[in-house]
Design a protein around this motif. Sequence first.
Motif, PDB file in Angstrom:
ATOM      1  N   ARG A  50      30.686  20.519  -2.623  1.00  0.00           N
ATOM      2  CA  ARG A  50      31.486  20.866  -3.798  1.00  0.00           C
ATOM      3  C   ARG A  50      32.914  21.213  -3.411  1.00  0.00           C
ATOM      4  N   GLY A  51      33.148  21.435  -2.133  1.00  0.00           N
ATOM      5  CA  GLY A  51      34.495  21.718  -1.658  1.00  0.00           C
ATOM      6  C   GLY A  51      35.163  20.497  -1.071  1.00  0.00           C
ATOM      7  N   LEU A  52      34.904  20.243   0.178  1.00  0.00           N
ATOM      8  CA  LEU A  52      35.576  19.172   0.915  1.00  0.00           C
ATOM      9  C   LEU A  52      35.359  17.788   0.310  1.00  0.00           C
ATOM     10  N   VAL A  86      19.993  14.721  -6.965  1.00  0.00           N
ATOM     11  CA  VAL A  86      21.199  14.241  -7.654  1.00  0.00           C
ATOM     12  C   VAL A  86      21.491  15.140  -8.863  1.00  0.00           C
ATOM     13  N   PRO A  87      20.502  15.411  -9.733  1.00  0.00           N
ATOM     14  CA  PRO A  87      20.784  16.333 -10.845  1.00  0.00           C
ATOM     15  C   PRO A  87      21.188  17.739 -10.360  1.00  0.00           C
ATOM     16  N   LEU A  88      20.585  18.196  -9.269  1.00  0.00           N
ATOM     17  CA  LEU A  88      20.963  19.499  -8.718  1.00  0.00           C
ATOM     18  C   LEU A  88      22.426  19.484  -8.282  1.00  0.00           C
ATOM     19  N   GLY A  89      22.849  18.422  -7.607  1.00  0.00           N
ATOM     20  CA  GLY A  89      24.247  18.307  -7.189  1.00  0.00           C
ATOM     21  C   GLY A  89      25.198  18.292  -8.370  1.00  0.00           C
ATOM     22  N   ILE A  90      24.809  17.611  -9.443  1.00  0.00           N
ATOM     23  CA  ILE A  90      25.636  17.575 -10.662  1.00  0.00           C
ATOM     24  C   ILE A  90      25.719  18.975 -11.270  1.00  0.00           C
ATOM     25  N   ALA A  91      24.584  19.652 -11.355  1.00  0.00           N
ATOM     26  CA  ALA A  91      24.555  21.006 -11.934  1.00  0.00           C
ATOM     27  C   ALA A  91      25.385  21.981 -11.108  1.00  0.00           C
ATOM     28  N   LEU A  92      25.239  21.919  -9.791  1.00  0.00           N
ATOM     29  CA  LEU A  92      26.007  22.831  -8.933  1.00  0.00           C
ATOM     30  C   LEU A  92      27.502  22.564  -9.044  1.00  0.00           C
ATOM     31  N   HIS A 129      22.656  27.815  -5.790  1.00  0.00           N
ATOM     32  CA  HIS A 129      22.043  27.021  -4.724  1.00  0.00           C
ATOM     33  C   HIS A 129      21.037  27.877  -3.946  1.00  0.00           C
ATOM     34  N   PHE A 130      21.430  29.105  -3.632  1.00  0.00           N
ATOM     35  CA  PHE A 130      20.543  30.030  -2.926  1.00  0.00           C
ATOM     36  C   PHE A 130      19.288  30.329  -3.750  1.00  0.00           C
ATOM     37  N   ILE A 131      19.465  30.603  -5.030  1.00  0.00           N
ATOM     38  CA  ILE A 131      18.323  30.899  -5.905  1.00  0.00           C
ATOM     39  C   ILE A 131      17.367  29.710  -5.953  1.00  0.00           C
ATOM     40  N   TYR A 132      17.917  28.502  -6.043  1.00  0.00           N
ATOM     41  CA  TYR A 132      17.080  27.290  -6.050  1.00  0.00           C
ATOM     42  C   TYR A 132      16.281  27.192  -4.750  1.00  0.00           C
ATOM     43  N   ASP A 133      16.964  27.262  -3.614  1.00  0.00           N
ATOM     44  CA  ASP A 133      16.286  27.125  -2.318  1.00  0.00           C
ATOM     45  C   ASP A 133      15.250  28.240  -2.091  1.00  0.00           C
ATOM     46  N   PHE A 134      15.657  29.479  -2.368  1.00  0.00           N
ATOM     47  CA  PHE A 134      14.760  30.616  -2.149  1.00  0.00           C
ATOM     48  C   PHE A 134      13.578  30.562  -3.112  1.00  0.00           C
ATOM     49  N   GLY A 135      13.837  30.110  -4.326  1.00  0.00           N
ATOM     50  CA  GLY A 135      12.759  29.965  -5.316  1.00  0.00           C
ATOM     51  C   GLY A 135      11.700  28.962  -4.851  1.00  0.00           C
ATOM     52  N   LEU A 136      12.144  27.858  -4.259  1.00  0.00           N
ATOM     53  CA  LEU A 136      11.189  26.883  -3.711  1.00  0.00           C
ATOM     54  C   LEU A 136      10.356  27.495  -2.603  1.00  0.00           C
ATOM     55  N   PHE A 137      10.987  28.329  -1.782  1.00  0.00           N
ATOM     56  CA  PHE A 137      10.276  28.999  -0.686  1.00  0.00           C
ATOM     57  C   PHE A 137       9.205  29.936  -1.244  1.00  0.00           C
ATOM     58  N   LEU A 184      29.505  12.655  -9.902  1.00  0.00           N
ATOM     59  CA  LEU A 184      28.352  11.798  -9.636  1.00  0.00           C
ATOM     60  C   LEU A 184      28.302  11.370  -8.172  1.00  0.00           C
ATOM     61  N   LEU A 185      29.428  10.951  -7.619  1.00  0.00           N
ATOM     62  CA  LEU A 185      29.450  10.496  -6.221  1.00  0.00           C
ATOM     63  C   LEU A 185      29.122  11.629  -5.247  1.00  0.00           C
ATOM     64  N   GLN A 186      29.680  12.817  -5.481  1.00  0.00           N
ATOM     65  CA  GLN A 186      29.371  13.916  -4.562  1.00  0.00           C
ATOM     66  C   GLN A 186      27.908  14.303  -4.676  1.00  0.00           C
ATOM     67  N   ALA A 187      27.322  14.197  -5.882  1.00  0.00           N
ATOM     68  CA  ALA A 187      25.899  14.513  -6.061  1.00  0.00           C
ATOM     69  C   ALA A 187      25.025  13.518  -5.313  1.00  0.00           C
TER      70      ALA A 187
END
Length: 105
Positions: A30-32, A72-78, A95-103, A48-51
């Motif tokens: 989302r930065g570089l 891809v939808p996660l990248g668009i949402a973020l 992003h952290f909540i998503y990853d930690f939630g999966l864990f 879309l391309l960055q996602a």
Amino acid sequence: MLVKFSLPNATFIFGTGFLLTAIAEELMFRGLVEHHLSKVFSPWLTILLQAVLFAFLGHQGFDLLTNLTIRVPLGIALSGIRRSTGSYSMSILAHFIYDFGLFLV
């Protein structure tokens, strides 16, 4: 000295890893990546391309369907979160909540 395994220790260790991953991926994609793409493409195409790059470069070990339907939808949402708030902090948190939630699941 080795740390004795416990649920709180494992949660802390994995949580720290997920936080560092979220920071790195948000600043990279989302930065570089998004910054450089935005110099060439429209805002929607940039998002879309960055996602797509986030899904397929950042998660190469996963299958095509998982990356297309989830990452891809996660990248668009973020990206939407970062753009709407003007801050990386909120996209990092999401992003952290998503990853930690999966864990935890």
